[in-house]
Design a protein around this motif. Structure first.
Motif, PDB file in Angstrom:
ATOM      1  N   ARG A   6     -21.109  41.905 110.406  1.00 47.01           N
ATOM      2  CA  ARG A   6     -21.205  43.347 110.658  1.00 47.01           C
ATOM      3  C   ARG A   6     -19.833  43.998 110.582  1.00 47.01           C
ATOM      4  O   ARG A   6     -19.676  45.094 110.055  1.00 47.01           O
ATOM      5  N   ALA A   7     -18.812  43.319 111.119  1.00 45.74           N
ATOM      6  CA  ALA A   7     -17.442  43.853 111.089  1.00 45.74           C
ATOM      7  C   ALA A   7     -16.946  43.981 109.660  1.00 45.74           C
ATOM      8  O   ALA A   7     -16.333  44.995 109.293  1.00 45.74           O
ATOM      9  N   LYS A   8     -17.195  42.972 108.834  1.00 49.54           N
ATOM     10  CA  LYS A   8     -16.774  43.027 107.428  1.00 49.54           C
ATOM     11  C   LYS A   8     -17.460  44.179 106.703  1.00 49.54           C
ATOM     12  O   LYS A   8     -16.815  44.922 105.968  1.00 49.54           O
ATOM     13  N   GLU A  25     -10.681  39.744  99.613  1.00 44.42           N
ATOM     14  CA  GLU A  25     -10.223  38.372  99.486  1.00 44.42           C
ATOM     15  C   GLU A  25     -10.453  37.656 100.818  1.00 44.42           C
ATOM     16  O   GLU A  25     -10.136  38.191 101.869  1.00 44.42           O
ATOM     17  N   ASP A  26     -11.020  36.460 100.743  1.00 44.01           N
ATOM     18  CA  ASP A  26     -11.220  35.642 101.934  1.00 44.01           C
ATOM     19  C   ASP A  26     -10.163  34.551 101.958  1.00 44.01           C
ATOM     20  O   ASP A  26      -9.973  33.846 100.960  1.00 44.01           O
ATOM     21  N   LYS A  27      -9.467  34.438 103.089  1.00 44.41           N
ATOM     22  CA  LYS A  27      -8.461  33.395 103.290  1.00 44.41           C
ATOM     23  C   LYS A  27      -8.692  32.788 104.653  1.00 44.41           C
ATOM     24  O   LYS A  27      -8.521  33.462 105.665  1.00 44.41           O
ATOM     25  N   GLU A  28      -9.089  31.537 104.683  1.00 44.41           N
ATOM     26  CA  GLU A  28      -9.351  30.824 105.923  1.00 44.41           C
ATOM     27  C   GLU A  28     -10.270  31.648 106.814  1.00 44.41           C
ATOM     28  O   GLU A  28     -11.376  31.945 106.442  1.00 44.41           O
ATOM     29  N   LYS A  36      -5.425  49.009  95.326  1.00 45.93           N
ATOM     30  CA  LYS A  36      -4.316  49.054  94.360  1.00 45.93           C
ATOM     31  C   LYS A  36      -3.203  48.086  94.752  1.00 45.93           C
ATOM     32  O   LYS A  36      -2.026  48.410  94.707  1.00 45.93           O
ATOM     33  N   GLY A  37      -3.593  46.903  95.197  1.00 46.88           N
ATOM     34  CA  GLY A  37      -2.639  45.867  95.557  1.00 46.88           C
ATOM     35  C   GLY A  37      -2.041  45.965  96.946  1.00 46.88           C
ATOM     36  O   GLY A  37      -1.314  45.076  97.376  1.00 46.88           O
ATOM     37  N   GLU A  38      -2.338  47.034  97.679  1.00 49.78           N
ATOM     38  CA  GLU A  38      -1.807  47.222  99.039  1.00 49.78           C
ATOM     39  C   GLU A  38      -2.858  46.802 100.067  1.00 49.78           C
ATOM     40  O   GLU A  38      -4.029  47.176  99.958  1.00 49.78           O
ATOM     41  N   LEU A  39      -2.430  46.063 101.077  1.00 43.60           N
ATOM     42  CA  LEU A  39      -3.326  45.670 102.150  1.00 43.60           C
ATOM     43  C   LEU A  39      -3.719  46.907 102.959  1.00 43.60           C
ATOM     44  O   LEU A  39      -2.857  47.648 103.425  1.00 43.60           O
ATOM     45  N   VAL A  40      -5.029  47.150 103.090  1.00 45.16           N
ATOM     46  CA  VAL A  40      -5.500  48.326 103.829  1.00 45.16           C
ATOM     47  C   VAL A  40      -6.386  47.973 105.015  1.00 45.16           C
ATOM     48  O   VAL A  40      -6.671  48.818 105.856  1.00 45.16           O
ATOM     49  N   GLY A  41      -6.823  46.694 105.112  1.00 38.91           N
ATOM     50  CA  GLY A  41      -7.662  46.315 106.233  1.00 38.91           C
ATOM     51  C   GLY A  41      -7.858  44.814 106.330  1.00 38.91           C
ATOM     52  O   GLY A  41      -7.742  44.101 105.328  1.00 38.91           O
ATOM     53  N   THR A  42      -8.143  44.354 107.555  1.00 42.70           N
ATOM     54  CA  THR A  42      -8.429  42.942 107.778  1.00 42.70           C
ATOM     55  C   THR A  42      -9.492  42.774 108.859  1.00 42.70           C
ATOM     56  O   THR A  42      -9.617  43.604 109.759  1.00 42.70           O
TER      57      THR A  42
END
Length: 104
Positions: A6-8, A25-28, A36-42
């Motif tokens: 739900r969070a994703k 992208e999923d990492k661990e 546009k290549g900039e991290l906007v959320g996790t």
């Protein structure tokens, strides 16, 4: 559906409004969102029983911070453990991030 799923979905819907070409992208144990290549959320599990949702922006006054908090509070009302907005120093620039910790 699990809280993590739900969070994703919540974060993806909030961020897609601003960035139609949102990349994921999923990492661990982390789910990263880029525009546009900039991290906007996790979305990341930070303890056995805690999930962190975060959005990033170069401006404190960016409406994404309020929109994000509003959506998370509507979805996870009663399960929010901590929230806030902070300034972080990056290698190339400073940025603001708004986070919410949700009980799993």
């Amino acid at each position: 559906m699990s809280k993590k799923e739900r969070a994703k979905e919540l974060l993806e819907s909030v961020l897609e409004e601003r960035c139609p070409q949102l990349e994921k992208e999923d990492k661990e144990q982390k789910h990263l969102f880029f525009c546009k290549g900039e991290l906007v959320g996790t979305v990341a599990q930070i303890d056995e029983d805690k999930l962190a949702l975060t959005v990033y922006s170069p401006k404190m006054g960016d409406p994404i911070h309020k929109e994000f908090l509003k959506e998370v509070k509507e979805t996870f009302d009663g399960d929010i453990l901590e929230e806030g907005t902070k300034l972080s120093s990056g290698v190339e620039q400073n940025f603001y991030y708004t986070y919410v910790h949700v009980k799993l």
